[in-house]
Write a protein that holds these residues in place. Structure first.
Motif, PDB file in Angstrom:
ATOM      1  N   LEU A 286      27.097  11.533   9.719  1.00  0.00           N
ATOM      2  CA  LEU A 286      28.016  12.394   8.983  1.00  0.00           C
ATOM      3  C   LEU A 286      29.237  12.726   9.831  1.00  0.00           C
ATOM      4  O   LEU A 286      29.135  13.316  10.904  1.00  0.00           O
ATOM      5  N   HIS A 290      33.079  15.649   6.677  1.00  0.00           N
ATOM      6  CA  HIS A 290      32.019  15.913   5.705  1.00  0.00           C
ATOM      7  C   HIS A 290      31.120  17.074   6.128  1.00  0.00           C
ATOM      8  O   HIS A 290      30.803  17.953   5.316  1.00  0.00           O
ATOM      9  N   THR A 291      30.747  17.086   7.400  1.00  0.00           N
ATOM     10  CA  THR A 291      29.716  18.024   7.873  1.00  0.00           C
ATOM     11  C   THR A 291      30.107  19.475   7.682  1.00  0.00           C
ATOM     12  O   THR A 291      29.249  20.347   7.506  1.00  0.00           O
ATOM     13  N   THR A 294      28.524  21.156   4.663  1.00  0.00           N
ATOM     14  CA  THR A 294      27.089  21.378   4.815  1.00  0.00           C
ATOM     15  C   THR A 294      26.825  22.574   5.723  1.00  0.00           C
ATOM     16  O   THR A 294      25.941  23.399   5.451  1.00  0.00           O
ATOM     17  N   TRP A 481      18.239  20.389   9.130  1.00  0.00           N
ATOM     18  CA  TRP A 481      18.746  20.637  10.481  1.00  0.00           C
ATOM     19  C   TRP A 481      17.738  20.234  11.552  1.00  0.00           C
ATOM     20  O   TRP A 481      18.127  19.870  12.659  1.00  0.00           O
ATOM     21  N   CYS A 484      18.127  16.544  12.692  1.00  0.00           N
ATOM     22  CA  CYS A 484      19.280  16.157  13.501  1.00  0.00           C
ATOM     23  C   CYS A 484      18.797  15.553  14.822  1.00  0.00           C
ATOM     24  O   CYS A 484      18.148  16.230  15.628  1.00  0.00           O
ATOM     25  N   SER A 516      32.750  20.394  14.145  1.00  0.00           N
ATOM     26  CA  SER A 516      31.590  19.627  14.603  1.00  0.00           C
ATOM     27  C   SER A 516      32.084  18.304  15.149  1.00  0.00           C
ATOM     28  O   SER A 516      33.237  17.915  14.962  1.00  0.00           O
ATOM     29  N   THR A 518      30.668  14.133  15.030  1.00  0.00           N
ATOM     30  CA  THR A 518      29.827  13.328  14.148  1.00  0.00           C
ATOM     31  C   THR A 518      28.362  13.539  14.521  1.00  0.00           C
ATOM     32  O   THR A 518      28.007  13.585  15.705  1.00  0.00           O
TER      33      THR A 518
END
Length: 534
Positions: A286, A290-291, A294, A481, A484, A516, A518
């Motif tokens: 991600l 995009h992240t 979320t 999460w 990850c 963040s 990636t």
């Protein structure tokens, strides 16, 4: 979230003015005199505490489509909000009368409201102490005030963007420029007189490609991030670019809108022939573009203490992350997951020197090594967690709105080991690389959610292969999460965020960033959003 959707928000923001009036200053000595009048009137009427916010909120929105200007909106809203404590109860009143008698009257009204509230309160407000800072000022560190840029130049930029996208294969494109300048003056009986000048900018667009034979169409929205910056954000500097292993260009602290529009036109057309994803379990890689969403929905909102306590339930409910989970140091994510709140982050939408309660802003941890360690609190909530001070995340979107808890910039910390995107992908056997944010849904506890995106690329045996379509992934927040397994290092770290984040009733909007690098999440359930027309 989209530019088109938020265009309707222009009307409540104030009276229309000429573009030149956006540059007229509000004298700081006059603001102090008004604040002193309100403070004196409130304490004379019986307030044990009073704060005053004098705000001038300026907005310019430029909206275009193809070769025409759809709308230009310049608004100003100026006034004074007064909040008081009397017998342990809050009272608030506001006025756009900028005379000393007008603000004194508003202060007296606030006291009267507090006295009425005190008769029915169940527990007195406990206000965490915050030191008075005297007379101070803070400004967003901009290089080029966007309000000073001639409207003609802004229109030429957007129409140039549109022309480039049409030439590159788009059938339609709308592009926009949203500019905000909040001139906020805060004073309180604690002894603070804080003058702040806050700037934000966002340049979204949507490019559409159509298959004229079938009538099928696809869109790709811009990859710009809304930023706490000036017009320098649009300089397109090469140093601000991030190129993915398959050549997709993304952006950090500098944005090339024309370049992105050309890419969007080509990618939207490629979507027309891209195959639909096969549903199943995938490892997701991600991108920060995009992240951010979320993080916003599954961490930022559920760790607002008012949602945790049930005080706030609008805009998708309360929170699964209840106080018992803090006590047990709930395993919110894997040990790689470190998520922090930060109201000082340069370039971020939420960056200010002081919040709307006069609290100096800072950075603090919410999740450390995967464990829940804190929430976001304001002055009248701090005691609930045993804190002696606020986290400095109180905000109001107008002088006429009462300040309340708003999300700080909440970000996923970069990985501690050197790691780039290409290396992260090397051992992904069956995955999807997702760039840009899309549609989403989330339940009333911020526990179950679904997220889409803008661009989707298949990963097979460590290689990014073809573009695919119709991707959405489903999560349960802690399971996601905890899945990850890798986060790229600081060199890949970028900000994105929400320019119009809604909360409360009556609703208020605020701007908040989420950063963040990636990140990779293994074994995530992916569904196809394709619809059959048969």
């Amino acid at each position: 979230m989209s530019g088109i959707g938020v265009a309707g928000l222009t009307l409540p923001f104030g009276r229309s003015i000429a573009a030149e009036a956006l540059l007229v200053p509000f004298d700081v000595d006059r603001k102090k005199a008004l604040a002193d009048a309100a403070l004196a009137a409130a304490t004379a009427a019986g307030a044990s505490y009073c704060d005053v916010r004098i705000g001038r909120y300026l907005r310019q929105f430029v909206i275009t489509r193809e070769d025409r200007v759809e709308n230009v909106v310049n608004t100003e809203s100026t006034g004074v909000g007064v909040r008081v404590l009397v017998a342990g109860a809050w009272g608030f009143a506001a006025t756009n009368d900028l005379g000393t008698q007008g603000v004194a009257k508003a202060a007296q009204q606030a006291v009267a409201i507090a006295k009425a509230n005190a008769r029915i309160q169940t527990a007195p407000v406990q206000l965490a102490k915050t030191p008075g800072v005297g007379q101070v000022s803070w400004k967003t560190p901009i290089r080029k005030n966007a309000m000073e840029v001639p409207l003609k130049d802004k229109v030429e930029l957007l129409l140039g963007v549109n022309a480039a996208a049409l030439k590159a294969g788009a059938d339609y494109i709308n592009s926009m420029l949203f500019l905000v300048n909040e001139q906020k003056y805060f004073a309180s009986t604690d002894g603070s007189y804080i003058d702040q000048d806050v700037h934000r900018i966002w340049a979204p667009f949507t490019a559409t490609a159509i298959d004229k034979d079938s009538g099928k169409f696809r869109t790709r929205e811009g990859l710009s991030a809304p930023m706490g910056m000036g017009f320098e954000y649009l300089d397109g500097a090469a140093a601000g670019k991030f190129v993915s292993p398959n050549g997709v260009v993304n952006y950090g602290l500098s944005y090339d809108m024309v370049e992105d529009a050309v890419a969007a036109a080509k990618q939207a057309r490629a979507k027309l022939s891209a195959p639909s994803v096969k549903p199943g379990k995938y490892d997701l890689v991600l991108d920060p573009s995009h992240t951010w969403l979320t993080i916003h929905e599954s961490v930022g909102h559920p760790l607002e203490l008012d949602r945790v306590l049930g005080y706030e339930a609008n805009y998708a409910g309360t929170s699964f992350a209840t106080l018992d989970k803090l006590k047990e140091k709930f395993q919110y994510g894997s040990e790689l997951v470190n998520i922090f709140a930060d109201k000082t982050q340069p370039g971020s939408l939420g960056a200010v020197g002081y919040d709307d309660e006069g609290v100096k802003t800072r950075r603090w941890d919410l999740i450390a090594n995967g464990k829940l360690v804190d929430y976001q609190t304001i002055r009248d909530q701090a005691h609930i967690l045993g804190k002696t001070a606020s986290d400095g995340c109180c905000y109001a979107d107008s002088w006429s709105s009462v300040q309340f808890q708003r999300m700080a910039n909440v970000s996923l910390a970069a990985g501690k080991k050197k790691l780039g995107v290409a290396e992260m992908i090397k051992d992904v056997e069956n995955g999807i690389y997702i760039i840009g944010d899309g549609s989403f849904s989330i339940d009333q506890q911020r526990y179950n959610a679904q997220f889409g995106g803008q661009l989707f690329y298949e990963i097979k045996n460590g290689q990014i292969t073809r573009q695919i379509e119709d991707v959405a992934y489903q999560i349960r927040t802690p399971e996601f999460w905890n899945a990850c397994v890798a986060i790229c290092d600081e060199s890949d770290y970028r900000l994105n965020g929400s320019f119009f984040d809604g909360k409360g009733q009556p609703g208020q909007v605020s701007a908040v960033s989420h950063g963040s690098s990636t990140a990779r999440f293994n074994g995530i359930n992916v569904i196809s959003t394709a619809r059959s027309l048969g």
